[in-house]
Scaffold this motif. Structure first.
Motif, mmCIF file in Angstrom:
data_model
loop_
_atom_site.group_PDB
_atom_site.id
_atom_site.type_symbol
_atom_site.label_atom_id
_atom_site.label_comp_id
_atom_site.label_asym_id
_atom_site.label_seq_id
_atom_site.Cartn_x
_atom_site.Cartn_y
_atom_site.Cartn_z
ATOM 1 N N GLU A 17 0.827 -1.220 0.000
ATOM 2 C CA GLU A 17 0.000 0.000 0.000
ATOM 3 C C GLU A 17 0.855 1.262 0.000
ATOM 4 O OE1 GLU A 17 -3.359 0.192 2.622
ATOM 5 O OE2 GLU A 17 -4.047 -1.801 2.043
ATOM 6 N N ASP A 20 1.258 2.774 -3.223
ATOM 7 C CA ASP A 20 0.064 3.322 -3.887
ATOM 8 C C ASP A 20 -0.563 4.509 -3.169
ATOM 9 O OD1 ASP A 20 0.235 1.234 -5.763
ATOM 10 O OD2 ASP A 20 -0.697 -0.123 -4.317
ATOM 11 N N ARG A 21 -0.191 4.712 -1.930
ATOM 12 C CA ARG A 21 -0.744 5.855 -1.188
ATOM 13 C C ARG A 21 0.282 6.252 -0.140
ATOM 14 N NH1 ARG A 21 -2.669 4.434 4.122
ATOM 15 N NH2 ARG A 21 -2.793 2.190 4.402
ATOM 16 N N ARG B 148 -1.249 1.161 -12.959
ATOM 17 C CA ARG B 148 -0.473 1.725 -11.848
ATOM 18 C C ARG B 148 1.025 1.675 -12.140
ATOM 19 N NH1 ARG B 148 1.098 4.993 -9.141
ATOM 20 N NH2 ARG B 148 1.938 4.775 -7.057
ATOM 21 N N THR B 155 -3.227 6.209 -8.003
ATOM 22 C CA THR B 155 -4.295 5.301 -7.611
ATOM 23 C C THR B 155 -5.676 5.975 -7.705
ATOM 24 O OG1 THR B 155 -2.697 4.487 -6.019
ATOM 25 C CG2 THR B 155 -4.876 3.533 -5.920
ATOM 26 N N CYS B 159 -8.914 4.500 -9.718
ATOM 27 C CA CYS B 159 -10.199 4.248 -9.056
ATOM 28 C C CYS B 159 -11.322 4.979 -9.790
ATOM 29 C CB CYS B 159 -10.189 4.746 -7.618
ATOM 30 S SG CYS B 159 -8.987 3.952 -6.583
ATOM 31 N N SER B 166 -10.986 3.200 -3.275
ATOM 32 C CA SER B 166 -9.533 3.163 -3.083
ATOM 33 C C SER B 166 -9.119 1.872 -2.400
ATOM 34 C CB SER B 166 -9.068 4.326 -2.213
ATOM 35 O OG SER B 166 -9.525 5.533 -2.728
ATOM 36 N N CYS B 169 -9.009 -0.913 -4.765
ATOM 37 C CA CYS B 169 -7.854 -0.719 -5.646
ATOM 38 C C CYS B 169 -6.556 -1.222 -4.992
ATOM 39 C CB CYS B 169 -7.707 0.772 -5.920
ATOM 40 S SG CYS B 169 -7.547 1.192 -7.633
ATOM 41 N N TRP B 170 -6.343 -0.847 -3.737
ATOM 42 C CA TRP B 170 -5.117 -1.251 -3.041
ATOM 43 C C TRP B 170 -5.039 -2.767 -2.899
ATOM 44 C CZ3 TRP B 170 -6.693 2.820 1.092
ATOM 45 C CH2 TRP B 170 -6.373 4.108 0.617
ATOM 46 N N LEU B 173 -4.186 -4.328 -6.244
ATOM 47 C CA LEU B 173 -2.762 -4.125 -6.543
ATOM 48 C C LEU B 173 -1.893 -5.051 -5.690
ATOM 49 C CD1 LEU B 173 -2.787 -0.238 -6.866
ATOM 50 C CD2 LEU B 173 -2.172 -1.849 -8.680
#
Lengths: 71, 197
Positions: A17, A20-21, B148, B155, B159, B166, B169-170, B173
């Motif tokens: 994660e 991605d964030r 991605r 991200t 989405c 979100s 999505c995570w 991934l």
């Protein structure tokens, strides 16, 4: 958060994660403290790094530098 | 300034040589042969129309790939309404995650140390296996992962395009990375290490 000390299961997820964030300060701290002492998660982290580098350089250059110029 | 005809012939040849690989990657992303070929064609034409823009600041491959990614993003946007993601596909199989860990949350096995693939030939083999592993991903998972990691979209944007949350999505991934990791570990790093002893 799953407990006082994070498990590998939690840290693997945070490693992904984190790609991605932006992780929260608490998440980042938990992850980093765990990575210092955990070889398995450290290796996983390195594997994820290589996967990202590979994807960003894809498609790869031809094996023979002359390839691109050949029909 | 117009490029000399011999230069143009040379450029044509170089672009032709790149085409198959570009189509394969566009296809991995779009999962549609015709759209993949169109996107690559558009990218190649863009280079041929303005060859002076490619001033050798990067390799031709890097330059064309950059243009192709924009073309693919356009294609994805144009048809995002037709290709709503169906969440069901990869929703229920937590096996990919569960299989890695013991009940107490520790890893089942020590992950292998992956070295960087050295040298051009080794890289070529590595990418061939990476492509095979990407092809094996469920289509929706692959699309999200490629958006991605290959198209390098944020991200939030993915989405939005695919109308996913979100959190979803995570997880998609994460699953994609675990599947690819397993596939690469088995088919590339396992072999590379046993060959080298």
């Amino acid at each position: 958060m799953d407990g006082i000390k994070p498990t590998c299961r939690e840290v693997h997820r945070l490693v992904s994660e984190g790609m991605d964030r932006e992780l929260s300060l608490v998440e980042r701290t938990r992850m980093r403290l765990h990575l210092v002492v955990c070889g398995a998660c450290t290796r996983f982290d390195a594997q994820m790094g290589l996967l990202r580098r590979a994807m960003r350089s894809a498609p790869p250059p031809p094996a023979d530098p002359g390839d691109e110029a050949q029909p | 300034m117009t490029a000399a005809p011999t230069d143009m012939n040379d450029l044509h040849r170089q672009l032709d040589a790149l085409r198959p690989q570009l189509v394969r990657f566009a296809q991995l992303q779009l999962r549609n042969q015709a759209q993949a070929e169109d996107a690559v064609q558009d990218a190649l034409i863009a280079v041929l129309e303005k060859p002076e823009r490619f001033a050798g600041q990067s390799t031709l491959r890097t330059y064309v790939t950059g243009i192709l990614k924009f073309k693919i993003i356009d294609t994805l946007r144009a048809c995002s309404r037709e290709r709503q993601i169906e969440g069901a596909e990869d929703q229920s199989d937590d096996d990919v995650i569960d299989a890695l860990f013991k009940a107490d949350g520790h890893t089942q096995e020590m992950p292998r140390q992956w070295g960087d693939p050295d040298g051009a030939l080794e890289q070529k083999d590595f990418f061939r296996i990476l492509e095979v592993c990407l092809e094996k991903l469920p289509a929706n998972t692959a699309r999200v992962f490629m958006m991605r990691e290959w198209l390098e979209l944020e991200t939030e944007e993915i989405c939005k395009e695919l109308t996913m949350t979100s959190a979803n999505c995570w997880v998609v991934l994460y699953r994609a990375r675990l599947r690819l990791r397993e596939c690469l570990d088995l088919n590339w790093f396992g072999l590379a290490r046993s060959n080298k002893g």
